[in-house]
Write a protein that holds these residues in place. Sequence first.
Motif, short mmCIF file in Angstrom:
data_model
loop_
_atom_site.label_atom_id
_atom_site.label_comp_id
_atom_site.label_asym_id
_atom_site.label_seq_id
_atom_site.Cartn_x
_atom_site.Cartn_y
_atom_site.Cartn_z
N GLU A 281 0.84 -1.05 0.08
CA GLU A 281 -0.01 -0.18 -0.16
C GLU A 281 0.99 1.25 0.14
O GLU A 281 0.45 2.28 -0.70
CB GLU A 281 -0.89 -0.01 1.21
N ASN A 282 1.94 1.13 0.73
CA ASN A 282 3.25 2.36 0.78
C ASN A 282 3.46 2.61 -0.90
O ASN A 282 3.38 3.85 -1.20
CB ASN A 282 4.24 2.11 1.69
N ASN A 283 3.81 1.50 -1.46
CA ASN A 283 4.30 1.64 -2.86
C ASN A 283 3.25 2.22 -3.63
O ASN A 283 3.56 3.25 -4.56
CB ASN A 283 4.88 0.37 -3.32
N ILE A 284 1.99 1.67 -3.67
CA ILE A 284 1.03 2.32 -4.54
C ILE A 284 0.68 3.72 -4.19
O ILE A 284 0.67 4.81 -5.04
CB ILE A 284 -0.32 1.50 -4.19
N ASN A 285 0.74 4.30 -2.88
CA ASN A 285 0.82 5.49 -2.45
C ASN A 285 1.71 6.35 -3.04
O ASN A 285 1.70 7.57 -3.41
CB ASN A 285 0.45 5.64 -0.99
N THR B 77 -4.97 -1.35 -6.06
CA THR B 77 -4.32 -0.77 -7.11
C THR B 77 -5.60 -0.04 -8.00
O THR B 77 -5.27 1.03 -8.15
CB THR B 77 -3.47 -1.37 -8.19
N LYS B 78 -6.53 -0.63 -8.67
CA LYS B 78 -7.45 -0.15 -9.36
C LYS B 78 -8.24 1.15 -8.35
O LYS B 78 -8.33 2.27 -9.22
CB LYS B 78 -8.64 -1.20 -9.58
N ASP B 79 -8.46 0.95 -7.34
CA ASP B 79 -9.06 1.68 -6.62
C ASP B 79 -8.38 2.94 -6.17
O ASP B 79 -8.81 4.32 -6.03
CB ASP B 79 -9.62 1.13 -5.03
N ASN B 80 -7.02 2.82 -6.23
CA ASN B 80 -5.90 4.00 -5.87
C ASN B 80 -5.35 4.71 -7.09
O ASN B 80 -4.87 5.72 -6.89
CB ASN B 80 -4.96 3.57 -4.84
N GLU C 20 4.74 -9.41 -6.51
CA GLU C 20 5.48 -9.70 -5.34
C GLU C 20 6.66 -8.73 -5.11
O GLU C 20 7.03 -8.52 -3.83
CB GLU C 20 6.33 -11.09 -5.91
N THR C 21 7.17 -8.01 -6.17
CA THR C 21 8.08 -6.90 -6.03
C THR C 21 7.35 -5.93 -4.99
O THR C 21 8.15 -5.30 -4.02
CB THR C 21 8.65 -6.46 -7.02
N MET C 22 6.50 -5.55 -5.50
CA MET C 22 5.44 -4.51 -4.77
C MET C 22 5.17 -4.67 -3.28
O MET C 22 5.12 -3.59 -2.67
CB MET C 22 4.21 -4.16 -5.41
N LEU C 23 5.37 -6.27 -2.89
CA LEU C 23 5.14 -6.33 -1.70
C LEU C 23 6.20 -6.24 -0.53
O LEU C 23 6.36 -6.13 0.56
CB LEU C 23 4.78 -7.81 -1.22
N SER C 24 7.39 -6.15 -1.18
CA SER C 24 8.84 -5.93 -0.44
C SER C 24 9.60 -4.94 -0.71
O SER C 24 10.47 -4.60 0.19
CB SER C 24 9.59 -7.28 -0.83
N ASP C 25 9.39 -4.06 -1.95
CA ASP C 25 10.43 -3.11 -2.37
C ASP C 25 10.22 -1.99 -1.62
O ASP C 25 9.17 -1.35 -1.54
CB ASP C 25 10.07 -2.89 -3.84
N ASP D 124 12.41 0.82 -1.98
CA ASP D 124 13.16 1.57 -2.50
C ASP D 124 12.24 2.63 -3.53
O ASP D 124 12.71 3.72 -3.67
CB ASP D 124 14.23 1.14 -3.26
N LEU D 125 11.10 1.94 -3.68
CA LEU D 125 10.05 2.69 -4.72
C LEU D 125 9.84 4.07 -4.24
O LEU D 125 9.81 5.19 -4.93
CB LEU D 125 9.13 1.78 -4.98
N GLY D 126 9.67 4.52 -2.95
CA GLY D 126 9.46 5.68 -2.40
C GLY D 126 10.50 6.95 -2.67
O GLY D 126 10.09 7.84 -2.56
N LYS D 127 11.63 6.28 -2.97
CA LYS D 127 12.63 7.38 -3.46
C LYS D 127 12.31 8.25 -4.88
O LYS D 127 12.70 9.04 -5.27
CB LYS D 127 14.05 6.74 -3.79
N ILE D 128 11.18 7.82 -5.33
CA ILE D 128 10.64 8.51 -6.57
C ILE D 128 10.18 9.97 -6.23
O ILE D 128 10.11 10.88 -6.90
CB ILE D 128 9.56 7.85 -7.49
#
Length: 371
Positions: free
Chosen positions: A118-122, A169-172, A356-361, A363-367
């Motif tokens: 959820e953090n990565n989607i946000n 993902t669809k909802d957000n 699966e990556t989205m569950l553990s990554d 580093d994506l927040g660095k964008i």
Amino acid sequence: MKEKLQNLKKYPIVIFFGVLLYVIAIADFFSPIEEFSETENRRLTDFPKFSWSQLFHNKYTPKIEDFTEDHFIVRDKWISLKSISESALGKQENNGVIYGKDGYMFTKFLKADYKQFENNINSINSFIQRHKDKNISVLIAPTSPGVMIDKIRSANSPIIDTDYMIKYTKDNLADDFINVQPTLSKHSDEYIYYRTDHHWTTLGAYYAYEEFMNTIKKDYTPIDNYTMIDVENFLGTHFSKAKNFNVISDTLSYIESDATMIINEKEMDIYEYDKLKVRDKYAMFMHGNPGYATIKGNGNGKIMIIKDSYANCFIPFMINDFEEIHIFDMRYITMGLDKFIDENNYEQILFLYNFETMLSDKDLGKINLFN
């Protein structure tokens, strides 16, 4: 002394195992130290540097144990024996990998970190809101359990909850999300996911690429226009963990291309052909996961791709359809993306990850951090 030796003769099994352990210990001590395990596709533990501080805080001894476990004599043979014995006992999983039907293997999830997802989607959503004037698409690919449902042995198998993740993902992300699950499911009777690896095949990546190009309403090159090269005996990440003795190896395919890419100002082929000589052949795509790379294409328009390794066999299809491809892997990026967006007139920005990556990554927040 003589009497003690006479008493020992009464326990031949004890003597046998005592001598056996002694011989193994000596042989283990003189056996060569390997740096990399081809079977497990990972670097083996180095001998730890001694430190009084680590010894005092009980951190040195565990490192010695890790080193010993990684370098035990004929270690691969013991691993194979363990796999055989567990299979004989009817065990349907090993080391975080679940055995499916027809040789398919899936990542085991007992307790997934959906909060990180959820953090990565946000984070992606914040990026989209900051760049409303750009054409941004988000393609998060389901891994094999979300598509190859008929290959799962039990409805209660602890696998990733693809349906929840797609709905969230669809909802957000609303219109920016490209849901390729229906498209891939239509082709689930084809070879679109590897049996021994967590990646989709090049054919599976093409079907997702086709969906992406149709969504952004851009012409693309049909797969029949490419020459596909097949390489046998590919054993991937799931095999590296499970090491099941009766594995069915995969066939890795890639499209023929003479394109080059630039990494750290050095020009090279988009494929690292030497990787085809080792077991983990998927690493040949895009030279693994460079932090930043560029490819000159034969089409029109620039595209920015923020991605994980699922994009590596997807990107070659773009070469005929885009003028420039800029590739970013946030795990290895320490610079800001906004600078690149300001300096390049990108026709399209694409996020391409697997669930699966989205569950553990982490580093994506660095964008959103380095602007």
